[in-house]
Design an enzyme around this catalytic site. Structure first.
Site, PDB file in Angstrom:
ATOM      1  N   CYS A   1       0.830  -1.210   0.000  1.00  0.00           N
ATOM      2  CA  CYS A   1       0.000   0.000   0.000  1.00  0.00           C
ATOM      3  C   CYS A   1       0.863   1.258   0.000  1.00  0.00           C
ATOM      4  O   CYS A   1       1.492   1.589   1.012  1.00  0.00           O
ATOM      5  CB  CYS A   1      -0.914  -0.028   1.222  1.00  0.00           C
TER       6      CYS A   1
ATOM      7  N   CYS B   1      -0.057   3.946   2.545  1.00  0.00           N
ATOM      8  CA  CYS B   1       0.308   3.517   3.904  1.00  0.00           C
ATOM      9  C   CYS B   1       1.736   3.931   4.237  1.00  0.00           C
ATOM     10  O   CYS B   1       2.047   4.340   5.360  1.00  0.00           O
ATOM     11  CB  CYS B   1       0.184   2.000   4.043  1.00  0.00           C
TER      12      CYS B   1
END
Length: 331
Positions: free
Chosen positions: A75, A78
């Protein structure tokens, strides 16, 4: 300072928990460069598993709010959010804790909570999810979110408490945490001279003299000559002078051949100071003063006073050398 210009980003391994001071400063935006001291125990930020979730989050949130950061290695957002969130939590200094959960390894909790996209941050209090957000958000909003979840308590502690925590972190060798706290202070009170000086010293120690100079330039005009800033400037000037002198072995050889070579002794003192041997540097300058006060127009004493300024008035080497200087001058 921007995050991009911050040499501390990931450069230092944090040693949070190696010292005891715990501080929160304003629930602040972790902001421009780098934030906070972990409470004793070093568990302000941790990773969890499905099996440990009940203890790490549910039970712990009955003591204080816990933020759960759901993330995954693939991600991209993230990777942007998590470091900023960690800084914001550090800056809060114990107001909340942060628990990180990799949903690739531990998908069931995220599924139970209905999390369909990441990054996602859910706040738990008293064993229950109470608030949250999804996606990367600005750092300022992270500070606001933590203040909302953790509460303002009795308000931010005095700046002096935050400065003390930063100094303690620095002394403990945790440059990253010290820098984080200074930056959290400056995000809220950008004219705090001690924070400017403290962060500038960390930059200088990290080899970023240019960054330190730039930070010093942000000090208010009326406070540019404040002792803390003057001390850092003196330290930087002395280091630059010592770097241009060369090998100390040369000066030691000259002194062995001629103990009265005051210039060699003076230059050796400058190199010793740059290497952190303050007592030896002071003793060599004191030796010149004792032998010939008039040498170089009292240059040894003038240089010793510069060292005192750079070291600080309460430094052990300053106090010891000042006593010796007083004995030479007044006894």
């Amino acid at each position: 300072m921007s995050d991009n210009s911050n040499p501390f980003g990931g450069q230092f391994g944090g040693n949070s928990g190696q010292y005891t001071t715990s501080v929160q400063y304003g629930g602040a935006e972790p902001a421009k460069a780098v934030p906070g001291a972990a409470p004793a125990g070093g568990d302000l930020i941790k990773d969890t598993t499905t099996a440990a979730f009940a203890a790490d989050v549910i039970q712990e949130s009955r003591k204080q709010p816990v933020l759960v950061d759901f993330w995954a290695p693939w991600c991209g957002p993230c990777k942007q959010l998590t470091p900023q969130l960690e800084k914001a939590v550090k800056a809060a200094g114990g107001k909340v804790k942060l628990v990180k959960m990799n949903i690739d390894d531990h998908p069931s909790i995220a599924g139970q909570l209905g999390i369909q996209s990441i990054p996602a941050v859910i706040a738990f209090k008293d064993g229950q999810p109470v608030d949250g957000f999804m996606g990367a958000i600005p750092e300022s909003q992270m500070g606001e979110f933590i203040t909302k979840v953790g509460g303002k308590g009795n308000g931010a502690p005095p700046v002096a408490e935050a400065l003390a925590a930063a100094a303690e972190a620095h002394a403990a060798g945790d440059a990253q945490t010290a820098a984080d706290i200074y930056d959290a202070i400056l995000a809220q009170a950008p004219e705090t001279i001690e924070a400017i000086a403290g962060l500038g010293e960390l930059l200088f120690e990290a080899g970023d003299a240019q960054g330190a100079e730039a930070l010093l330039a942000t000090a208010p005009e009326a406070k540019k000559d404040a002792p803390a800033l003057a001390a850092l400037r003196a330290k930087m000037t002395l280091a630059a002078e010592a770097a241009a002198l060369g090998n100390p072995a040369e000066f030691e050889q000259r002194l062995a051949a001629n103990p009265g070579d005051h210039q060699a002794r003076f230059d050796l003192a400058m190199v010793q100071n740059a290497r952190g041997d303050r007592h030896a540097a002071a003793d060599n300058l004191l030796a010149i003063i004792k032998a010939d006060r008039t040498w170089n127009e009292d240059g040894a004493r003038a240089q010793l006073l510069k060292l005192f300024e750079a070291w600080g008035m309460t430094d052990e080497a300053t106090l010891a050398a000042r006593r010796k200087l007083s004995s030479l001058l007044f006894s």
